[in-house]
Scaffold this motif. Structure first.
Motif, short mmCIF file in Angstrom:
data_model
loop_
_atom_site.label_atom_id
_atom_site.label_comp_id
_atom_site.label_asym_id
_atom_site.label_seq_id
_atom_site.Cartn_x
_atom_site.Cartn_y
_atom_site.Cartn_z
N ASN A 9 0.68 -1.47 -0.13
CA ASN A 9 -0.01 0.37 0.04
C ASN A 9 0.57 1.72 0.33
O ASN A 9 0.22 2.05 -0.69
CB ASN A 9 -0.88 0.10 1.25
N GLU A 10 2.01 1.09 0.75
CA GLU A 10 2.90 2.45 0.88
C GLU A 10 3.40 2.81 -0.34
O GLU A 10 3.38 3.97 -1.07
CB GLU A 10 3.79 1.93 1.67
N ALA A 11 4.02 1.78 -1.37
CA ALA A 11 4.42 1.36 -2.60
C ALA A 11 3.40 2.61 -3.25
O ALA A 11 3.67 3.52 -4.32
CB ALA A 11 4.81 0.15 -2.46
N ALA A 12 2.28 1.17 -3.38
CA ALA A 12 1.57 1.89 -4.35
C ALA A 12 0.98 3.97 -4.09
O ALA A 12 0.82 3.76 -5.09
CB ALA A 12 -0.32 0.98 -4.50
N LEU A 13 0.55 3.83 -2.91
CA LEU A 13 0.10 5.17 -2.58
C LEU A 13 1.91 6.64 -2.90
O LEU A 13 1.73 7.56 -3.87
CB LEU A 13 -0.11 5.75 -1.48
N LEU A 14 3.22 5.61 -2.91
CA LEU A 14 4.00 6.89 -2.53
C LEU A 14 4.33 6.81 -4.91
O LEU A 14 4.02 8.17 -5.45
CB LEU A 14 5.37 5.92 -2.41
N ARG A 15 3.74 5.29 -4.98
CA ARG A 15 3.95 5.65 -6.73
C ARG A 15 3.04 6.50 -7.14
O ARG A 15 3.51 7.48 -8.35
CB ARG A 15 3.09 4.19 -7.53
N ASP A 30 -7.52 6.48 -7.09
CA ASP A 30 -7.96 5.69 -8.44
C ASP A 30 -6.59 5.64 -9.25
O ASP A 30 -6.36 4.49 -8.81
CB ASP A 30 -8.77 6.94 -9.60
N ALA A 31 -5.33 6.03 -8.92
CA ALA A 31 -4.23 6.42 -9.27
C ALA A 31 -3.68 4.77 -8.24
O ALA A 31 -2.76 4.29 -8.76
CB ALA A 31 -3.76 7.67 -9.62
N SER A 32 -3.74 5.18 -7.01
CA SER A 32 -3.04 3.77 -5.83
C SER A 32 -4.09 2.37 -5.93
O SER A 32 -3.03 1.60 -6.09
CB SER A 32 -2.83 4.41 -4.68
N GLY A 33 -5.11 2.74 -6.28
CA GLY A 33 -5.86 1.28 -5.90
C GLY A 33 -6.50 0.97 -5.11
O GLY A 33 -6.91 0.02 -4.89
N LEU A 34 -6.01 2.13 -4.04
CA LEU A 34 -6.07 2.22 -2.58
C LEU A 34 -7.38 2.46 -1.63
O LEU A 34 -8.91 3.84 -2.95
CB LEU A 34 -5.20 3.24 -2.18
N SER A 35 -8.06 1.84 -0.87
CA SER A 35 -9.04 2.47 -0.59
C SER A 35 -9.49 3.94 0.40
O SER A 35 -7.96 4.00 0.42
CB SER A 35 -10.05 1.66 0.57
N ARG A 36 -9.96 4.45 0.98
CA ARG A 36 -9.99 6.07 1.49
C ARG A 36 -8.53 5.59 2.34
O ARG A 36 -7.99 5.82 2.98
CB ARG A 36 -11.69 6.22 1.87
N SER A 41 -3.69 5.19 5.28
CA SER A 41 -2.45 4.69 6.52
C SER A 41 -1.67 4.82 5.99
O SER A 41 -0.05 5.10 6.67
CB SER A 41 -3.07 3.40 7.44
N ALA A 42 -1.13 4.86 4.85
CA ALA A 42 -0.25 4.78 3.61
C ALA A 42 0.96 5.88 4.13
O ALA A 42 1.81 6.33 4.08
CB ALA A 42 -0.66 4.33 2.90
N ALA A 43 -0.49 6.99 3.78
CA ALA A 43 0.14 8.44 3.71
C ALA A 43 0.74 9.12 5.58
O ALA A 43 1.65 9.09 5.45
CB ALA A 43 -1.20 9.18 3.54
N GLU A 44 0.14 8.40 6.15
CA GLU A 44 0.60 8.72 7.48
C GLU A 44 1.73 7.97 7.86
O GLU A 44 2.90 8.81 8.39
CB GLU A 44 -0.71 7.91 8.73
N SER A 45 2.19 6.67 7.17
CA SER A 45 3.42 6.25 7.50
C SER A 45 4.51 6.16 6.90
O SER A 45 5.44 6.44 7.12
CB SER A 45 2.95 4.35 7.39
N LEU A 46 4.12 6.94 5.30
CA LEU A 46 5.02 7.39 4.71
C LEU A 46 5.07 8.64 5.43
O LEU A 46 6.59 9.13 5.27
CB LEU A 46 4.76 7.37 3.45
N THR A 47 4.95 9.44 6.10
CA THR A 47 4.86 10.45 6.52
C THR A 47 6.21 10.24 7.78
O THR A 47 7.08 10.67 8.03
CB THR A 47 3.67 11.13 6.91
N ALA A 48 5.56 9.57 8.57
CA ALA A 48 6.50 8.85 9.51
C ALA A 48 7.18 8.67 9.06
O ALA A 48 8.87 8.79 9.89
CB ALA A 48 5.72 7.58 10.64
N ARG A 49 8.00 7.76 7.69
CA ARG A 49 9.46 7.15 7.27
C ARG A 49 9.69 8.94 7.17
O ARG A 49 10.68 8.15 5.64
CB ARG A 49 8.75 6.40 6.96
N GLU A 50 8.91 10.36 7.19
CA GLU A 50 9.95 11.13 5.62
C GLU A 50 10.76 11.07 4.62
O GLU A 50 10.47 11.70 4.16
CB GLU A 50 11.49 11.26 6.76
#
Lengths: 515, 613
Positions: A9-15, A30-36, A41-50
């Motif tokens: 999920n992180e990869a999908a959002l980052l991509r 739409d672009a990531s294919g993820l649900s809201r 949660s992917a955005a939050e964890s990517l933020t935590a990982r800077e």
């Protein structure tokens, strides 16, 4: 931390993240294919990982209230009062009679108009005044209508400047709640921006796509297989499926059968239980022969009475002619075996002990020229051990032809050696079978085993053929294939030719065709 | 098959050769259809396995040497004892037969051998010939038994009589058995002094180790045949044992009496002739002995021995018969005569035919073809050039096995592994472990079972005592041995089964069945199994349902399957049963030590094929 692999999920959002700063993750669903939820949660964890930087803002908007919506239809109180006064002054009570509104709301609107001098009260009569402030009330109605049309709210800074003081005056807190047609709504929004490490990580992901376990029908239909990546196999342990396959020994026998058919032989078959007649008498084995002792053949027990069991009859009318040959009184002029043939014993049932039984029976139906073979399960009275199975296959047959001679017999055996073992070196040695004369054993130089016996053969004695009306010479042959099969299959115990356990018992069949 | 083991030097001396290599001996043994056995022979010994059960003369060193000698010299052999006696010259010695033996062991023949001093090799060879003739030719002494005696101590004529076995009248001291510490019939060691005392025939049968061994060779243990000389000395109790006095032959003796007793006259005479030839080959002069019967045998009442067996030694064959059977039409009679003589056979031309005669130690000429084979062996099989069969024939697979192959292909196609099991099995396997009654018919389960099973009368081992009448036990046995193999297990066999059926000509029915077994920790139930059955039958053109061209399932309670989890497989509107399908009963699984669920089906392919046709 940033070196750890990204979750799918992180990869999908980052991509999917755009280079422009301050994006909203909701725009990437739409672009990531993820649900809201997955995206958040992917955005939050990517933020935590800077990999992302987060910018949190508060945004205010103006929203219409339920009261406001109801006034779009019914009209706002001030304008409803004005409408009553257009025809001329009326009484206070009549002016304040506005159905559907509470007294307080009406009173507040009336008071406001009177205070702003938009109306005048004189001796209980209310009259309309010309006043520029009527435009404020008209403007409010327009704003309400506009709000309802755009979904109920507009950003605060989009409120028309001339309406702003009226709006602010009518927000809850300033007025009674049921008199508020507007409310101010404040929304906290999170905007994200790729950090430098985030951009770097994104570039390594540029080629990678969402990972899936298996290709689905939907992916093919929608073409989304292009956008996904298939998860790597588990290479540690192969998954198991049993295989359907022929039994190797049967496969070997099938091969022998094909070879014989290819040589022009027709297949014979028969019963496991045979009378002594076909098993022995018809083959000119005298009834007193040592090989007919109780310890050489299995006798069938009578199924209901116990004791010996007899065939109802000997079919084909062969009993008498054969009996006469044994007794030396037959048509061949043979001396016979010089004893009194026991016609009753002839009917006694035994388990087929040799494949030649089929040949004997087929003499009655054979055509000339004709070639016949049988692969017969046989039973011999032996202890079961590594070289003796309780029952075994014998491959035997006959060749009936006016031309047949001993030399043709040798030629046939040579062909067998070539066909069964690709052996071109053969040796013929004298042999003895009660039913053939001359009799021969053929030895061949097997590619793996060296010199070995391939089989026995001969020309049927006239005492065997003539009782069935066969006058031409008939070659009888039998092949001993078990030893070759054991070598071909790489086994040392004959019992292993038969299946004892799974899988297959035997190793891989070496292909004889290749030899 | 009979064997002969002898000293190589003895063979060489008898055939006039020296320093024969084993390879050469192997080659020469082909003349007697013998196979040299190189394994397990003491140095200097030669062991040969002889194939020709109709040539007992070849089962001994003398016979093998004779054939080799004749092959070398081309001379049939000069046996004075096989010449017809001069007119009026009657044999000096006589055996008188009593009528009492007729129903016990009717025939006896004997001759004297003088002028040959017995040596160790000769005695061993005689004993070996005696053993092999009694055992293989004489069916463990039942039809032929042989005795040899010190003739110098005997008074002729010899009397052959039957006595009450228990009577003391002909009690005698028997030869001691060739074993340490012999025991009697009750297992008690026989004291040394017993061997000096006379034994009645009954005592011999009961307590003498040799008597016990050969008790089966006499038809009636209460009647004993006895050979006794004119002075009343017992020679022997044939076919059991010789006396310790006259019947103990040792090296150094040079006057021997040989007798043969038995139940088949020609066998008795032939065995005596063989022994006469053997001793003649060692240098003995054979003196004939006449047997006088108080009844007419098929050859008369007074029979000389050696006996010429003239009616069994000659065939008359035209030379073209040789050529035709052997595939050499140009074969001439000169070559035929020459090669036959090198095989020890006498040949005389008679009109257009050849009169071919064996010496009377052979009586195997039944038909002309026997002489033709002698010629071929004498010339050597390797001198006949193989010819390819010239006539065209069309090969074909039987209808039954074509159908089997079709079914096998289908089963393999749905992922089953093929097995072959043995047909000879036991009631424990096909009945008891299957929770079917051990005995008696189960006709309600035709066509999978028949009525009764086909059982063996002369059982060697209870493990192999009847024919399987269904395949499921075979498959369960395999499954029971396969707990280590990975799941799922899918195994099938297409094979023969047989059941007892008195209405059939052969009191039995051999049929082809298909059995298929499915075992797994999961998904081994009825429906999974039925899916495979359906796959099979569907591809044979049968849909599931009712009516023509369909197959269906009818519930059945069968003891080998779980209640309500077994069904007949039926075909067509008549719902003809072709087999069974079901989940195997846990009691059956336990009996086979199987610890995962098993379902199976079995159908009779013959019935199915007949219905499809």
């Amino acid at each position: 931390m940033s070196d750890n692999p990204l979750s799918p999920n992180e990869a999908a959002l980052l991509r999917a993240a755009p280079a422009s700063p301050g994006f909203d993750f909701l725009a990437l669903l739409d672009a990531s294919g993820l649900s809201r939820g997955q995206a958040q949660s992917a955005a939050e964890s990517l933020t935590a990982r800077e990999f992302l930087a987060r910018d949190e803002t508060l945004a205010a908007s103006l929203a219409i209230t339920d009261t406001g919506r109801s006034q779009i239809e019914a009209g706002i109180p001030e304008l409803r009062i004005r409408a009553k006064l257009v025809e001329g002054p009326i009484a206070i009570q009549a002016a304040q009679d506005l159905p559907g509104l509470g007294r307080a709301v009406v009173g507040s609107a009336f008071g406001g108009l009177k205070k702003g001098k938009l109306i005048a009260v004189d001796k209980g009569q209310v009259s309309l005044c010309e006043h520029a402030a009527w435009a404020v009330h008209e403007g409010r109605l327009a704003l309400l209508q506009q709000l309802a049309a755009v979904g109920g709210s507009v950003a605060w800074d989009e409120i028309p400047p001339d309406a702003l003081s009226d709006v602010e005056a009518r927000l809850p807190g300033k007025r009674k709640k049921d008199d508020s047609v507007f409310e101010r709504v404040e929304v906290r929004t999170r905007r994200y921006t790729l950090t430098d490490p985030g951009r770097e990580r994104q570039s390594t992901l540029a080629e990678a796509r969402p990972q899936v376990a298996e290709l689905t029908k939907e992916m093919l239909k929608e073409g989304t297989w292009r956008d996904v990546e298939f998860r790597r196999f588990n290479l540690a342990e192969p998954p198991w499926r049993p295989i359907g396959r022929r039994n190797p020994y049967r496969q070997y026998l099938d091969l022998v059968r094909r070879r014989l058919i290819g040589l022009g032989f027709e297949e014979m078959s028969g019963s496991l239980v045979e009378p002594e007649f076909w098993n022995m008498d018809a083959l000119f084995l005298p009834q007193f022969h040592p090989a007919r002792e109780i310890h050489d053949v299995y006798y069938v027990e009578h199924g209901s009475k116990g004791g010996p069991c007899y065939a109802r009859e000997i079919d084909g009318g062969a009993l008498e002619p054969v009996a006469l040959e044994h007794e030396g009184r037959g048509v061949t002029g043979s001396r016979g075996w010089n004893y009194e043939f026991d016609r009753e014993r002839s009917k006694r049932l035994v388990l087929r002990s040799q494949g030649t039984v089929l040949s004997a029976r087929w003499l009655q139906k054979a055509t000339t020229p004709g070639k016949y073979f049988g692969m017969a399960r046989c039973f011999r009275y032996d202890e079961v051990d590594a070289t003796h199975a309780p029952d075994f296959f014998q491959v035997e047959g006959i060749v009936s032809s006016e031309q047949t001679s001993f030399r043709h017999l040798l030629g046939l055996l040579k062909v067998f050696a070539q066909e069964m073992a690709r052996s071109s070196e053969v040796k013929f040695v004298p042999a003895y079978f009660p039913f053939t004369e001359p009799s021969v054993e053929v030895h061949m130089k097997h590619p793996d085993l060296g010199w070995m016996e391939l089989g026995g053969a001969g020309i049927f004695r006239p005492e065997v053929t003539k009782p069935h009306g066969v006058d031409c010479p008939v070659i009888a042959w039998g092949l001993g294939l078990d030893r070759m099969a054991m070598v071909a299959l790489g086994i040392k115990d004959i019992r292993h030719l038969f299946t004892n356990n799974l899988p297959g018992g035997l190793g891989t069949l070496r292909d004889l065709v290749a030899r | 098959m009979p064997h002969a083991t002898f000293r190589q030097v003895d063979l060489e001396a008898l055939c006039g050769e020296s320093d024969l290599s084993l390879d050469r001996i192997e080659e020469l043994c082909l003349l007697v259809k013998g196979e040299l056995k190189r394994k397990g022979c003491v140095d200097g010994d030669v062991k040969v396995e002889l194939q020709d059960t109709n040539r007992p003369d070849t089962w001994c060193v003398e016979g093998i040497a004779r054939q080799i000698r004749q092959h070398k010299t081309g001379v049939p052999g000069d046996y004075a004892c096989f010449e017809p006696p001069a007119v009026g010259q009657a044999p000096s010695a006589r055996i008188q037969v009593a009528a009492s033996v007729k129903s016990v062991r009717p025939y006896v023949a004997g001759f004297l051998a003088r002028g040959y001093t017995v040596d160790e090799d000769g005695l061993q060879a005689f004993i070996a010939a005696q053993e092999v003739l009694c055992h293989n030719f004489g069916r463990q002494r039942k039809s032929v038994a042989i005795g040899i005696y010190d003739a110098s101590q005997m008074t002729f004529p010899i009397h052959y009589e039957a006595v009450d076995a228990a009577s003391e009248e002909r009690a005698f001291v028997p030869l001691q058995p060739n074993e340490d510490d012999p025991c009697d019939g009750s297992g008690t060691p026989i004291p040394a002094e017993r061997w000096a005392q006379p034994w009645t025939p009954a005592e011999i049968l009961r307590d003498h180790p040799t008597g016990r061994k050969y008790a089966d060779a006499i038809p009636d243990p209460s009647r004993a045949t006895i050979l006794v000389d004119d002075a009343g000395q017992v020679l022997s109790f044939p076919p059991v044992i010789n006396s310790a006095t006259l019947g103990r032959v040792q090296p150094g003796m040079s006057e021997l009496f040989v007798e043969v007793t038995g139940t088949v006259l020609d066998q008795v005479l032939l065995a005596a002739n063989i022994l006469a030839a053997n001793l003649a080959d060692r240098g003995a002069q054979i003196e004939a002995c006449e047997t006088h019967y108080p009844w007419e045998t098929e050859r008369g009442a007074v029979l000389p021995c050696p006996h010429l067996l003239e009616d069994r030694t000659t065939v008359t064959v035209t030379p073209d018969r040789f050529g035709a059977l052997l595939g050499e039409p140009e074969l001439g009679s000169a070559e035929i005569c020459d090669r036959l003589r090198h095989y020890g056979v006498k040949v005389a031309s008679e009109a257009n035919a050849l009169r071919v005669t064996t010496l009377p130690y052979r009586a195997d000429y039944l038909h002309q073809v026997d002489a033709i084979e002698d010629f071929a062996i004498s010339r050597g099989y390797d001198t006949f050039a193989p010819l390819l069969p010239e006539e065209f024939t069309v090969g074909s697979q039987s209808i039954g096995s074509q159908f089997e192959d079709l079914i096998r292909d289908r089963m393999i196609g749905v992922g089953f592994e093929e097995a072959i099991g043995n047909i000879l099995t036991s009631a424990v396997e096909v009945r008891e472990r299957m929770l079917l009654p051990a005995e008696g018919p189960v006709p309600e389960f035709r066509p999978v079972h028949g009525a009764n099973s086909v059982r063996i009368q002369n059982v060697m081992s209870v493990n192999y005592s009847l024919l399987r009448d269904w395949l499921l036990p075979t498959l369960l046995e395999i499954e029971g041995h396969s707990s280590g193999a990975r799941n799922p297990h899918r195994v099938f066999e297409v094979g023969e089964v047989c059941s007892w059926d008195e209405t059939q000509v052969l009191a039995s029915q051999t049929r082809q069945h298909l059995g298929a077994l499915l075992a797994d920790d999961k998904q081994a139930g009825f429906s999974e199994c039925q899916a495979y059955l359906h796959a099979l039958l569907h591809t044979l053109g049968l849909s599931f349902g009712e009516g023509e061209g369909t197959y269906g399932l009818d519930l059945v309670e069968h003891p080998s399957f779980l209640p309500s989890r077994a069904a007949w497989v039926v075909i067509g509107a008549a719902r003809t049963r072709i087999g069974l399908i079901g989940e195997v009963h846990p009691g059956v699984l336990e009996a086979w030590r199987i610890y995962s669920p098993v379902s199976a089906f079995e159908i009779c392919l013959d019935t199915l094929r007949a219905l499809l046709d």
